[in-house]
Design a protein around this motif. Structure first.
Motif, PDB file in Angstrom:
ATOM      1  N   PRO A  61      94.077  96.847  43.138  1.00  0.00           N
ATOM      2  CA  PRO A  61      93.837  98.271  42.861  1.00  0.00           C
ATOM      3  C   PRO A  61      94.780  98.772  41.774  1.00  0.00           C
ATOM      4  CG  PRO A  61      95.134  98.033  44.860  1.00  0.00           C
ATOM      5  CD  PRO A  61      94.777  96.641  44.424  1.00  0.00           C
ATOM      6  N   PHE A  62      94.313  99.726  40.972  1.00  0.00           N
ATOM      7  CA  PHE A  62      95.224 100.319  39.991  1.00  0.00           C
ATOM      8  C   PHE A  62      96.073 101.374  40.681  1.00  0.00           C
ATOM      9  CE2 PHE A  62      90.957 102.219  39.190  1.00  0.00           C
ATOM     10  CZ  PHE A  62      91.203 103.530  39.565  1.00  0.00           C
ATOM     11  N   ARG A  63      97.330 101.472  40.233  1.00  0.00           N
ATOM     12  CA  ARG A  63      98.282 102.392  40.859  1.00  0.00           C
ATOM     13  C   ARG A  63      98.162 103.800  40.292  1.00  0.00           C
ATOM     14  NH1 ARG A  63     103.130  98.023  40.444  1.00  0.00           N
ATOM     15  NH2 ARG A  63     102.267  97.983  38.335  1.00  0.00           N
ATOM     16  N   SER A  64      97.696 103.914  39.070  1.00  0.00           N
ATOM     17  CA  SER A  64      97.439 105.218  38.469  1.00  0.00           C
ATOM     18  C   SER A  64      96.152 105.110  37.657  1.00  0.00           C
ATOM     19  CB  SER A  64      98.605 105.650  37.570  1.00  0.00           C
ATOM     20  OG  SER A  64      98.852 104.685  36.556  1.00  0.00           O
ATOM     21  N   PHE A  65      95.494 106.236  37.456  1.00  0.00           N
ATOM     22  CA  PHE A  65      94.213 106.206  36.766  1.00  0.00           C
ATOM     23  C   PHE A  65      94.378 105.595  35.372  1.00  0.00           C
ATOM     24  CE2 PHE A  65      90.797 108.018  34.183  1.00  0.00           C
ATOM     25  CZ  PHE A  65      89.697 107.678  34.970  1.00  0.00           C
ATOM     26  N   PRO A  66      93.511 104.631  34.993  1.00  0.00           N
ATOM     27  CA  PRO A  66      93.656 103.918  33.716  1.00  0.00           C
ATOM     28  C   PRO A  66      93.205 104.758  32.522  1.00  0.00           C
ATOM     29  CG  PRO A  66      91.712 103.124  34.861  1.00  0.00           C
ATOM     30  CD  PRO A  66      92.400 104.090  35.807  1.00  0.00           C
ATOM     31  N   ILE A  67      94.027 105.700  32.117  1.00  0.00           N
ATOM     32  CA  ILE A  67      93.673 106.657  31.072  1.00  0.00           C
ATOM     33  C   ILE A  67      93.346 105.959  29.756  1.00  0.00           C
ATOM     34  CG2 ILE A  67      94.524 108.581  29.657  1.00  0.00           C
ATOM     35  CD1 ILE A  67      96.233 109.411  32.061  1.00  0.00           C
ATOM     36  N   ILE A  68      94.190 105.023  29.353  1.00  0.00           N
ATOM     37  CA  ILE A  68      93.993 104.365  28.055  1.00  0.00           C
ATOM     38  C   ILE A  68      92.761 103.471  28.086  1.00  0.00           C
ATOM     39  CG2 ILE A  68      95.003 102.804  26.352  1.00  0.00           C
ATOM     40  CD1 ILE A  68      96.277 105.578  26.477  1.00  0.00           C
ATOM     41  N   THR A  69      92.558 102.762  29.183  1.00  0.00           N
ATOM     42  CA  THR A  69      91.365 101.915  29.310  1.00  0.00           C
ATOM     43  C   THR A  69      90.099 102.752  29.159  1.00  0.00           C
ATOM     44  OG1 THR A  69      92.511 100.331  30.752  1.00  0.00           O
ATOM     45  CG2 THR A  69      90.104 100.361  30.850  1.00  0.00           C
ATOM     46  N   VAL A  70      90.041 103.872  29.854  1.00  0.00           N
ATOM     47  CA  VAL A  70      88.874 104.756  29.761  1.00  0.00           C
ATOM     48  C   VAL A  70      88.764 105.334  28.351  1.00  0.00           C
ATOM     49  CG1 VAL A  70      87.877 106.918  30.589  1.00  0.00           C
ATOM     50  CG2 VAL A  70      88.876 105.298  32.211  1.00  0.00           C
ATOM     51  N   PHE A  71      89.890 105.706  27.754  1.00  0.00           N
ATOM     52  CA  PHE A  71      89.901 106.254  26.397  1.00  0.00           C
ATOM     53  C   PHE A  71      89.321 105.235  25.405  1.00  0.00           C
ATOM     54  CE2 PHE A  71      92.377 106.796  22.383  1.00  0.00           C
ATOM     55  CZ  PHE A  71      91.824 108.002  21.983  1.00  0.00           C
ATOM     56  N   ILE A  72      89.729 103.989  25.516  1.00  0.00           N
ATOM     57  CA  ILE A  72      89.218 102.945  24.616  1.00  0.00           C
ATOM     58  C   ILE A  72      87.717 102.746  24.822  1.00  0.00           C
ATOM     59  CG2 ILE A  72      89.306 100.475  24.072  1.00  0.00           C
ATOM     60  CD1 ILE A  72      92.313 100.582  24.763  1.00  0.00           C
ATOM     61  N   ILE A  73      87.290 102.748  26.067  1.00  0.00           N
ATOM     62  CA  ILE A  73      85.861 102.606  26.355  1.00  0.00           C
ATOM     63  C   ILE A  73      85.065 103.744  25.721  1.00  0.00           C
ATOM     64  CG2 ILE A  73      84.125 102.694  28.206  1.00  0.00           C
ATOM     65  CD1 ILE A  73      86.132 101.149  29.959  1.00  0.00           C
ATOM     66  N   LEU A  74      85.550 104.962  25.854  1.00  0.00           N
ATOM     67  CA  LEU A  74      84.852 106.124  25.294  1.00  0.00           C
ATOM     68  C   LEU A  74      84.802 106.069  23.769  1.00  0.00           C
ATOM     69  CD1 LEU A  74      86.176 108.986  27.600  1.00  0.00           C
ATOM     70  CD2 LEU A  74      83.923 107.892  27.648  1.00  0.00           C
TER      71      LEU A  74
END
Length: 230
Positions: free
Chosen positions: A9-22
């Motif tokens: 599980p991720f410990r904090s929301f994956p902001i950068i991963t989602v940002f790159i996907i977007l």
């Protein structure tokens, strides 16, 4: 083998991963809007090995040669190309982002993509085929993941003879098999007489990105690895 999810599980929301996907999705939608201008856009912002290695003897500026190493990693050649890359990034990127932190992960991702593009260019020196896609950068994420979580369980779709099975497999096997296939395919492309100018997959970008990701993980400061969920 097609992975579905892992048990880390991720410990904090994956902001950068989602940002790159977007960013990748937005860039692809922009590509679709270009119509007849798309070919010119792709040629301008993708890496073309023969063009890169002709510099500085060519008429191209340094910016025109260097910029595509960055822009190409946010472009894709079709829906399946985009979906496949973003799927792998979503599954494995969150935990690597956890280990490296937000800004370090973004820098890590970009460096892996740049390194993958350079490896592809060197090993396909005569190719005039534009190379684009996030695969090299994501391969770096996979390399970092397999070192950080080799025994994480990955729920995977596996064809066995005429049947499809969904089973949990250690990440070391799933991603190790992926790497071996990329390496063998890359070796086959080099052995082919037409390999330098063939279209298709930039195998050596995948291989290079994977190895660079393993190396860079040792360089970047990182947090302790998260624990698997049962």
């Amino acid at each position: 083998m097609i992975p579905f999810r892992d048990n880390i599980p991720f410990r904090s929301f994956p902001i950068i991963t989602v940002f790159i996907i977007l960013i990748n999705i937005a860039a692809f939608l922009y590509e679709l809007s270009l119509g007849p201008s798309l070919d010119g856009f792709v040629s301008q912002f993708s890496v073309i090995p023969a063009q890169v290695l002709s510099w500085p003897g060519s008429d191209l500026t340094l910016t025109a040669v260097a910029l595509p190493f960055v822009t190409s990693m946010f472009l894709h050649g079709g829906w399946m190309h985009l979906i496949g890359n973003m799927w792998y990034l979503w599954i494995f990127g969150d935990n690597v982002e956890d280990r490296l932190g937000l800004l370090n992960f973004f820098l890590f991702y970009i460096l892996c993509g740049l390194g993958a593009g350079i490896v592809h260019t060197i090993l396909n020196a005569g190719s005039a085929v534009p190379s684009l896609g996030a695969s090299g950068a994501i391969a770096g994420v996979l390399g970092a993941y397999v070192v950080s979580y080799p025994f994480a369980r990955v729920l995977t779709l596996v064809p066995i003879f005429f049947f499809i099975q969904v089973i949990e497999i250690p990440a070391l096997i799933v991603l190790g098999f992926w790497f071996v296939m990329q390496f063998l395919s890359g070796a086959a492309s080099l052995a082919s007489a037409a390999g330098a100018n063939a279209g298709g997959v930039a195998w050596w970008a995948h291989v290079g990105g994977f190895v660079i990701g393993i190396i860079l993980l040792r360089v970047f400061p990182r947090q302790p690895a998260a624990q698997a969920r049962s």
